[in-house]
Design an enzyme around this catalytic site. Sequence first.
Site, short mmCIF file in Angstrom:
data_model
loop_
_atom_site.label_atom_id
_atom_site.label_comp_id
_atom_site.label_asym_id
_atom_site.label_seq_id
_atom_site.Cartn_x
_atom_site.Cartn_y
_atom_site.Cartn_z
N ASP A 140 -2.46 31.77 8.39
CA ASP A 140 -2.39 32.39 9.71
C ASP A 140 -3.41 31.71 10.63
OD1 ASP A 140 -4.56 33.67 8.21
OD2 ASP A 140 -4.81 34.92 9.99
N GLU A 167 -6.27 36.00 7.44
CA GLU A 167 -7.72 35.80 7.46
C GLU A 167 -8.28 36.00 8.86
OE1 GLU A 167 -11.67 34.30 7.61
OE2 GLU A 167 -10.05 33.39 8.73
#
Length: 464
Positions: free
Chosen positions: A103, A169
Amino acid sequence: MTSEQSRPAAVREAAAGNIPAALADLGSLVRIPSVAFDGFDHAQVRRSAEAVAALAKSTGVFESVQIRDAAIDGGDRRGMPAVLATRAARDGRPTILLYAHHDVQPVGDEALWDTPPFEPTVRDGRLYGRGAADDKAGVMVHIGALRTLRDTLGDDIRLGVALFVEGEEEAGSRSFAQFLADNADALRADVIVVADSGNWDATTPALTVSLRGNARFTLTVRTLEHASHSGMFGGAVPDAMMATVKLLATLWDDDGAVAVPGLAQRDAATPAYSEQTLRDEAGLPDAVTPIGRDSILSRIWNKASITVTGIDAPSVVNASNTLTPEVTVVISARIAPGQPAREAYEAIAAHLRAHAPFGAELTFSDVDCGDGFLVDTGGWAVGEARDALAAGYGADPVELGVGGSIPFIADLVRTFPEAQILVTGVEDPHARAHSPNESLHLDTFRHALISEALLLERLDARGR
Ligand SMILES: [Zn+2]
């Protein structure tokens, strides 16, 4: 591998050959806007996970490749999809867990980007794009190193490998601890490589050995039951902005150093780093002085810092001649490695309560604490990693402190206390992770991929 060639030489040659394909695959990942924040299209995070799973399969080394998610705080909501791939160790060889995240941060103001954020673009030896460095390059270093191991050793790979590519994250790793608990057997390893940090510069590698923690919270300061006319009461009644300004000013001394008792600092030497380098890397104009005391890197690596990152108060266009009853701010503190973040938060909150001017009412909310980290550099894996980095970059690695936080590392240590953790990465000081015009230095990527392939080869050759 030819019979005359040593294994490391064969790995180096194969790794170099794998770089163009790794960069092409990195470009494809950058094209997927995988932002896991609330309010963004999470179908893109799913697409990104599927792309990473396909890449994991393409290495040919895994017995199992899955896309999995985990519950957030044990509730009904699920976290973002992660990729988990595994192969078992053979012949008493160690198992290595390779971590990265797929991500990315939101792009912010697109007008500040020189080229479109999700259009990978190479210029001046750098690949530009959101996630080009943080952390899709980390994903591709793992994939490229694994392809290299397969190309060199074929069916003779004995190393156990788990690949864990997280999908949230940047959005706070909200299901991370649960994911570790759900998949502990698949993730258990002797050595964990977290490829989500930086290097000393584009050509000098680093092992990150300390990370600051973070404590972030919202503070509301109230002095009045309602807004009142500043002409009728100003001068006798404190407004919330005045109280807030006076209160916040107590957080720092005249040098700009943090002035809150109870915040720890770490006593550790730091490499030389000039004020001019700080100015270049941070964008600090000549007329503005740095803040704090002692060596520059000790301020960033070893001491706490406090920043006010947001404020809710009447806006400029809505300014009226009234005494503001209430102001809300977000305070983001970085905590010295070694001090529990919660303890540091309590110290800051106690300081603020003790200094509340004129009896202003303080309300604390949305407290978010993540512990810092000190790597135990005594294990054998650190020596192997140092040698692999030195060989891959052609320069000895620096032991780096990082002023930022990777809170999930504390979860890893808690869940797998017996594992040795190596924090590496592909960023350099000009990568601008999280900012507009994020980029990856292509030489750093090449060296990082070769280094990791060499590390895998070394671990495949040794016992636990
Ligand atoms: Zn990252």
